[in-house]
Design a protein around this motif. Structure first.
Motif, short mmCIF file in Angstrom:
data_model
loop_
_atom_site.label_atom_id
_atom_site.label_comp_id
_atom_site.label_asym_id
_atom_site.label_seq_id
_atom_site.Cartn_x
_atom_site.Cartn_y
_atom_site.Cartn_z
N TYR A 13 0.83 -1.21 0.00
CA TYR A 13 0.00 0.00 0.00
C TYR A 13 0.87 1.26 0.00
O TYR A 13 0.58 2.23 -0.71
CB TYR A 13 -0.92 -0.01 1.22
CG TYR A 13 -1.83 1.20 1.30
CD1 TYR A 13 -2.87 1.37 0.39
CD2 TYR A 13 -1.64 2.18 2.28
CE1 TYR A 13 -3.70 2.48 0.45
CE2 TYR A 13 -2.47 3.29 2.36
CZ TYR A 13 -3.50 3.43 1.44
OH TYR A 13 -4.31 4.53 1.50
N THR A 17 1.13 4.35 -2.86
CA THR A 17 1.00 5.79 -2.60
C THR A 17 2.18 6.56 -3.19
O THR A 17 2.00 7.65 -3.75
CB THR A 17 0.90 6.07 -1.10
OG1 THR A 17 2.07 5.54 -0.42
CG2 THR A 17 -0.34 5.41 -0.51
N PRO A 251 -2.86 13.78 6.69
CA PRO A 251 -2.35 12.41 6.68
C PRO A 251 -0.96 12.29 7.30
O PRO A 251 -0.65 11.28 7.95
CB PRO A 251 -2.33 12.05 5.19
CG PRO A 251 -3.28 12.97 4.55
CD PRO A 251 -3.19 14.25 5.33
N THR A 254 -1.21 12.20 11.03
CA THR A 254 -1.79 10.94 11.50
C THR A 254 -0.96 9.73 11.07
O THR A 254 -1.37 8.59 11.28
CB THR A 254 -3.21 10.78 10.96
OG1 THR A 254 -3.20 10.83 9.53
CG2 THR A 254 -4.11 11.88 11.51
N LYS A 255 0.21 9.99 10.44
CA LYS A 255 1.13 8.93 9.99
C LYS A 255 0.48 7.97 9.00
O LYS A 255 0.67 6.76 9.06
CB LYS A 255 1.69 8.17 11.19
CG LYS A 255 2.51 9.04 12.14
CD LYS A 255 3.09 8.25 13.28
CE LYS A 255 3.91 9.15 14.20
NZ LYS A 255 4.50 8.39 15.35
N SER A 256 -0.29 8.52 8.12
CA SER A 256 -0.93 7.73 7.08
C SER A 256 -0.07 7.75 5.81
O SER A 256 0.48 8.80 5.45
CB SER A 256 -2.33 8.29 6.77
OG SER A 256 -2.87 7.65 5.63
N VAL A 258 -1.00 7.93 2.91
CA VAL A 258 -1.59 8.83 1.92
C VAL A 258 -0.78 10.12 1.81
O VAL A 258 -0.78 10.79 0.76
CB VAL A 258 -3.06 9.14 2.29
CG1 VAL A 258 -3.69 10.12 1.31
CG2 VAL A 258 -3.86 7.84 2.33
#
Length: 357
Positions: A13, A17, A251, A254-256, A258
């Motif tokens: 994932y 990205t 993001p 929030t450590k995403s 994305v």
């Protein structure tokens, strides 16, 4: 038989990205290229005429060339960096996503890092200047606005330097700072986002007040709509810039994964807002061009005699020696002091004592 790499779903994932961000950055660069070409053509024609706006047009011409060069360097560096991650060093432990994080400070990516920060400073400086210009035209002293935005811009410059120092260090990236406990990525982008959102809110507020003030003034609703339509507000307030900054920062905080997409796209998206503003100025529909023009027009209309811009078709007027057409403006008084015969389409102007002399 499966050809899926032996990696976890989280790793795959993250790789998606990074790759999606690189592709979308190419789309953003296409928009920047188109806007640059349009601005270049318009500004080049304007700089060939040495009028009152000559110096400003020259500055805009140099400015668009500089930010386009920075955007091109960023795009070229990102493309090469993506190729190294997904092709040349595909078997790096952890996959391409781990490679991009670990190798963020190599020379190829350093070009994009420096170009990103310099372009960000250029875009933010134009937005701050734009906001000051718009508030200056409202007739009040913009010094509080200058002090506030100047302090915020200075903070973004300081943290931008610290951010560049961090990601230029070996084994460092926006996500981790090797050899230090402080990660300057979040403070840097926070100051940038705060500055952009503040500028956006201030400009939208000013345009809204401008609409209320000018709605029933001499310039009419058509001129008001020129600056207060949805697309005009979006362009003049640089809302595109603020939107993409927000899409990255949330993001990232929030450590995403994305954030990997919008961190790359932001490098080109931050150039679209100033190019759109300069394009409107080059067309003569931007705030500065239209405000200067409308101010001159309103002064002329106020100083001009009554009954201008009316086509006199009355034979009586012709016999009195008046010209058939006078190109002065009577939008404020013709409706009050003239009598119009709808059948004959004749405008009769009340005669004064001077008419008899």
């Amino acid at each position: 038989m499966s050809y899926t790499p032996d990696e976890s779903s989280a790793q795959l994932y993250a790789e998606k990205t990074w790759l999606a961000g690189s592709i979308m950055t190419g789309v953003g660069y296409g928009v920047v290229l188109a806007l640059f070409w349009l601005c270049l053509q318009l500004l080049w024609r304007r700089t060939r005429v040495k009028d009152a706006d000559y110096a400003r047009n020259c500055f805009f011409l140099v400015y668009v060339c500089v930010i386009f060069t920075l955007g091109s360097l960023f795009m070229g560096s990102i493309s090469q960096f993506t190729q190294l991650a997904f092709i040349n060093d595909r078997n790096f432990p952890g996959g391409p996503s781990a490679w991009e994080v670990e190798m963020f400070s190599i020379n190829v990516d350093e070009i994009s890092n420096v170009s990103f920060v310099l372009a960000d400073w250029c875009a933010t400086a134009l937005m701050v200047w734009r906001c000051v210009i718009i508030y200056r035209d409202c007739g009040s002293c913009p010094w509080p606005i200058i002090m506030m935005l100047g302090t915020m811009f200075l903070g973004s410059v300081v943290f931008g330097i610290l951010f560049l120092y961090q990601i230029s260090s070996p084994l460092s990236s926006p996500y981790s700072a090797a050899g230090t406990n402080v990660n300057f990525t979040l403070p840097y982008f926070f100051f940038e986002l705060a500055t952009n959102i503040t500028v956006t809110i201030l400009i939208v507020l000013r345009l809204y007040l401008y609409r209320l003030h000018m709605k029933h003034a001499l310039l009419g609703p058509g001129h008001v709509a020129e600056h207060t339509s949805v697309e005009s507000v979006i362009v003049e307030s640089a809302a595109i810039y603020s939107t993409f900054s927000l899409l990255f920062l949330i993001p990232f905080a929030t450590k995403s994964p994305v954030a990997n997409v919008f961190m790359q796209v932001l490098g080109e998206a931050q150039l679209i807002a100033p190019l759109l503003i300069i394009f409107r100025e080059a067309q003569g529909t931007g705030w500065i061009s239209s405000t200067v023009s409308s101010t001159s027009s309103s002064k002329t209309a106020v100083q001009s005699p009554q009954y201008s811009g009316i086509e006199f078709t009355s034979q009586h007027m012709h016999n009195e020696g008046l010209k058939s057409t006078d190109y002065r403006d009577v939008s404020m008084t013709a409706g009050e002091d003239s009598n119009i015969d709808n059948d004959d389409n004749v405008v009769e102007v009340p005669r004064t004592e001077q008419d008899h002399i």
